[in-house]
Write an enzyme that holds these catalytic residues in place. Structure first.
Site, PDB file in Angstrom:
ATOM      1  N   ARG A 267      21.073  26.245  32.327  1.00 12.53           N
ATOM      2  CA  ARG A 267      22.645  26.077  32.525  1.00 12.53           C
ATOM      3  C   ARG A 267      22.760  25.244  33.844  1.00 12.53           C
ATOM      4  O   ARG A 267      22.387  25.447  34.904  1.00 12.53           O
ATOM      5  CB  ARG A 267      23.180  27.442  32.679  1.00 12.53           C
ATOM      6  CG  ARG A 267      24.528  27.583  33.183  1.00 12.53           C
ATOM      7  CD  ARG A 267      25.570  27.110  32.042  1.00 12.53           C
ATOM      8  NE  ARG A 267      27.026  27.506  32.480  1.00 12.53           N
ATOM      9  CZ  ARG A 267      28.054  26.996  31.697  1.00 12.53           C
ATOM     10  NH1 ARG A 267      27.662  26.360  30.252  1.00 12.53           N
ATOM     11  NH2 ARG A 267      29.261  27.138  32.207  1.00 12.53           N
ATOM     12  N   GLU A 363      17.457  63.308  30.329  1.00 18.44           N
ATOM     13  CA  GLU A 363      16.218  63.894  30.736  1.00 18.44           C
ATOM     14  C   GLU A 363      16.526  64.549  32.026  1.00 18.44           C
ATOM     15  O   GLU A 363      15.559  64.285  32.903  1.00 18.44           O
ATOM     16  CB  GLU A 363      14.772  62.872  30.616  1.00 18.44           C
ATOM     17  CG  GLU A 363      14.282  63.256  28.929  1.00 18.44           C
ATOM     18  CD  GLU A 363      13.031  62.883  28.812  1.00 18.44           C
ATOM     19  OE1 GLU A 363      12.152  63.153  29.433  1.00 18.44           O
ATOM     20  OE2 GLU A 363      12.930  62.167  27.945  1.00 18.44           O
TER      21      GLU A 363
HETATM   22  C1  LIG Z   1      22.054  59.283  24.521  1.00 18.45           C
HETATM   23  C2  LIG Z   1      21.459  60.997  24.789  1.00 18.45           C
HETATM   24  C3  LIG Z   1      20.635  61.540  24.031  1.00 18.45           C
HETATM   25  C4  LIG Z   1      20.174  62.690  24.698  1.00 18.45           C
HETATM   26  N1  LIG Z   1      18.868  63.037  24.077  1.00 18.45           N
HETATM   27  C5  LIG Z   1      18.510  64.488  24.425  1.00 18.45           C
HETATM   28  C6  LIG Z   1      17.569  65.132  23.795  1.00 18.45           C
HETATM   29  O1  LIG Z   1      16.845  64.693  22.685  1.00 18.45           O
HETATM   30  N2  LIG Z   1      17.288  66.656  23.892  1.00 18.45           N
HETATM   31  C7  LIG Z   1      18.192  67.298  24.656  1.00 18.45           C
HETATM   32  O2  LIG Z   1      17.948  68.386  24.993  1.00 18.45           O
HETATM   33  N3  LIG Z   1      19.189  66.541  25.445  1.00 18.45           N
HETATM   34  C8  LIG Z   1      19.333  65.506  25.287  1.00 18.45           C
HETATM   35  N4  LIG Z   1      20.401  64.553  26.086  1.00 18.45           N
HETATM   36  C9  LIG Z   1      21.090  65.629  26.930  1.00 18.45           C
HETATM   37  C10 LIG Z   1      20.959  65.168  28.521  1.00 18.45           C
HETATM   38  O3  LIG Z   1      19.548  65.701  28.715  1.00 18.45           O
HETATM   39  C11 LIG Z   1      22.116  65.640  29.333  1.00 18.45           C
HETATM   40  O4  LIG Z   1      23.151  64.678  28.860  1.00 18.45           O
HETATM   41  C12 LIG Z   1      21.835  65.558  30.705  1.00 18.45           C
HETATM   42  O5  LIG Z   1      20.880  66.448  31.220  1.00 18.45           O
HETATM   43  C13 LIG Z   1      23.032  65.723  31.442  1.00 18.45           C
HETATM   44  O6  LIG Z   1      23.884  66.883  30.995  1.00 18.45           O
HETATM   45  P1  LIG Z   1      25.286  66.772  30.551  1.00 18.45           P
HETATM   46  O7  LIG Z   1      25.669  65.480  29.671  1.00 18.45           O
HETATM   47  O8  LIG Z   1      25.915  68.017  30.140  1.00 18.45           O
HETATM   48  O9  LIG Z   1      26.098  66.319  32.060  1.00 18.45           O
HETATM   49  P2  LIG Z   1      26.676  67.540  33.157  1.00 18.45           P
HETATM   50  O10 LIG Z   1      25.416  68.506  33.256  1.00 18.45           O
HETATM   51  O11 LIG Z   1      27.875  68.047  32.789  1.00 18.45           O
HETATM   52  O12 LIG Z   1      26.736  66.573  34.342  1.00 18.45           O
HETATM   53  C14 LIG Z   1      27.804  65.612  34.513  1.00 18.45           C
HETATM   54  C15 LIG Z   1      27.663  64.974  36.046  1.00 18.45           C
HETATM   55  O13 LIG Z   1      27.439  65.977  37.146  1.00 18.45           O
HETATM   56  C16 LIG Z   1      26.221  65.840  37.832  1.00 18.45           C
HETATM   57  N5  LIG Z   1      25.915  67.102  38.168  1.00 18.45           N
HETATM   58  C17 LIG Z   1      25.664  68.296  37.537  1.00 18.45           C
HETATM   59  N6  LIG Z   1      25.158  69.242  38.125  1.00 18.45           N
HETATM   60  C18 LIG Z   1      25.125  69.081  39.413  1.00 18.45           C
HETATM   61  C19 LIG Z   1      24.558  69.341  40.556  1.00 18.45           C
HETATM   62  N7  LIG Z   1      24.091  70.526  40.726  1.00 18.45           N
HETATM   63  N8  LIG Z   1      24.456  68.658  41.635  1.00 18.45           N
HETATM   64  C20 LIG Z   1      24.822  67.209  41.675  1.00 18.45           C
HETATM   65  N9  LIG Z   1      25.298  66.806  40.390  1.00 18.45           N
HETATM   66  C21 LIG Z   1      25.321  67.406  39.376  1.00 18.45           C
HETATM   67  C22 LIG Z   1      25.199  65.205  36.722  1.00 18.45           C
HETATM   68  O14 LIG Z   1      24.231  64.385  37.556  1.00 18.45           O
HETATM   69  C23 LIG Z   1      26.108  64.151  35.892  1.00 18.45           C
HETATM   70  O15 LIG Z   1      26.254  63.123  36.654  1.00 18.45           O
HETATM   71  C24 LIG Z   1      20.594  63.463  25.479  1.00 18.45           C
HETATM   72  C25 LIG Z   1      21.939  62.735  26.260  1.00 18.45           C
HETATM   73  C26 LIG Z   1      22.177  61.679  25.897  1.00 18.45           C
HETATM   74  C27 LIG Z   1      23.301  60.840  26.458  1.00 18.45           C
END
Ligand SMILES: Cc1cc2nc3c(=O)[nH]c(=O)nc-3n(C[C@H](O)[C@H](O)[C@H](O)COP(=O)(O)OP(=O)(O)OC[C@H]3O[C@@H](n4cnc5c(N)ncnc54)[C@H](O)[C@@H]3O)c2cc1C
Length: 381
Positions: A267, A363
């Site tokens: 570019r 994870e």
């Molecule tokens: C595309 C995708 C694929 C997935 N695949 C799988 C799978 O195959 N199997 C499976 O079992 N799960 C799977 N998951 C689930 C994934 O592991 C969870 O989304 C993840 O562990 C976070 O949980 P939550 O989304 O409920 O967020 P929450 O637990 O609600 O957390 C929201 C935010 O708050 C923060 N938070 C929460 N608690 C604390 C704390 N104590 N201190 C500081 N910060 C905190 C988190 O870091 C995050 O930023 C998948 C998720 C996605 C998005």
């Protein structure tokens, strides 16, 4: 950077790179746009025996470990992390069987997973139990020769596509995390259904769904390990699979970096290629430094795990956090270097930026990984 991979590891990486460049790159944009599960690519990985690289030899695999799995994930992710995660989620479902399966369970499932005849999944997360996984509510009640499962799982990668699922459920509510058990559940079991498919920001080629259990009958011999060991099984599995997320992140970052550097050389603005401007050069240099640092931490962690180290939770968390933060920064900068073209779907970097985000979330979100690392390092001194 020379990483001194073994000859076998170099062959695995080269083969995965070839599949990624010749096949994955051709379907990445279409599969992302239309949310198509990459079964054809998984078949190709099975044909080339890359589906068995981390499965022990006695169960029909190549006999490699976390490093071999990560090399495949990294190369696939250079072109499409949605394809890579569809491959990696089978490893996430297979590791609990490798680590805690009884002989009959290993013989029944692992050779077919190695050959790519079975796709696996790992089902722990629920709507109200994400980071706080010990608060899962799905129950498993023993009745005669069966466990009866009731409840639902959220966000399950390979949901609906997998043939075998490792599912976590509460067998004794009074015991908290020690009351959780793990079960192997096959597609088609009575009372086991696949629910809503998520419409995701990134990794759109992968399938992420809800799983529903309504009086699902699971033969009692399908329990993994003993009753009450489910939480430990999940944590020990994650210690081995978090590097897989780091590999995904390194691959995404590498892909974005390669696109950005080629674009910057082609570019022309102000009569010169973008790559002649120092502001752009420094961004490219920082990308290179960060990617090599992330890859070094990833490969060192893989070597530590595969050489039989006892405890590697903090290293596994560290490589996942560092690599995923690098992937987010590198893909954002790649979009910046490509300007308007970085922001549209005609070029792959906007997809890479969307794909990178999930590596900081799944994870175990990076905040939770930092909690794990902090609790370990504070104990050490
Ligand atoms: C595309 C995708 C694929 C997935 N695949 C799988 C799978 O195959 N199997 C499976 O079992 N799960 C799977 N998951 C689930 C994934 O592991 C969870 O989304 C993840 O562990 C976070 O949980 P939550 O989304 O409920 O967020 P929450 O637990 O609600 O957390 C929201 C935010 O708050 C923060 N938070 C929460 N608690 C604390 C704390 N104590 N201190 C500081 N910060 C905190 C988190 O870091 C995050 O930023 C998948 C998720 C996605 C998005």
């Amino acid at each position: 950077m020379e990483y001194f991979l073994s000859e076998e590891q170099k062959i695995i990486k080269k083969l995965a790179k070839r599949i990624s460049d010749e096949y994955v790159s051709k379907v990445a944009i279409k599969y992302d746009k239309e949310g198509i599960f990459p079964r054809d690519i998984l078949d190709l990985l099975a044909y080339t025996e890359l589906t068995g690289v981390y499965i022990p030899k006695e169960y029909g695999g190549f006999g490699g470990g976390v490093m071999e799995m990560c090399l495949v994930v990294e190369e696939l992710s250079r072109n499409c992390a949605g394809v890579a995660v569809s491959y990696a989620a089978t490893a996430l479902g297979a590791y609990p069987i490798i680590l805690y399966g009884k002989e009959e369970q290993k013989e029944k499932y692992l050779p077919k997973i190695a050959k790519g005849e079975l796709i696996a999944a790992f089902a722990l997360t629920e709507a109200d139990a994400g980071s706080d996984v010990s608060s899962i509510k799905t129950t498993a009640e023993k009745k005669g020769d069966y466990y009866i499962l009731n409840g639902s799982k959220h966000w399950i990668t390979n949901g609906g596509e997998a043939d075998v699922y490792v599912v976590f459920a509460v067998t004794d509510k009074s015991k908290g995390p020690r009351g959780i058990s793990a079960f192997i559940i096959e597609k088609g079991y009575e009372g086991f259904y696949c629910g809503k498919k998520e419409d995701k920001m990134g990794i759109r080629a992968s399938s992420t769904t809800e799983l529903i259990f309504e009086d699902c009958k699971v033969p009692k011999e399908n329990i993994l390990g003993r009753e009450g060991t489910g939480f430990i099984i999940a944590m020990k599995t994650f210690d081995r699979t978090r590097p897989g997320v780091a590999a995904m992140a390194v691959g995404i970052a590498q892909g974005a970096y390669e696109h950005a550097i080629r674009y910057a050389k082609e570019r022309v603005q102000f009569g010169q290629p973008l790559s002649s401007f120092q502001a752009i050069q420094h961004m490219l240099a920082d990308m290179y430094i960060n990617i090599e640092a992330a890859r070094s931490l990833l490969y060192s962690t893989c070597r530590m795990i595969d050489s039989g180290a006892k405890d590697f939770s903090k290293e596994s968390s560290a490589c996942k956090v560092f690599a995923s933060d690098v992937a987010m920064k590198v893909t954002t900068d790649a979009v910046q270097i490509m300007g308007g073209n970085g922001y549209v779907k005609d070029y792959p970097v906007e997809k890479m930026m969307r794909d990178a985000k999930v590596t900081q979330i799944f994870e175990g979100a990076n905040q939770i990984q930092r909690n794990i690392i902090a609790s370990e390092i504070i104990k050490e001194y």
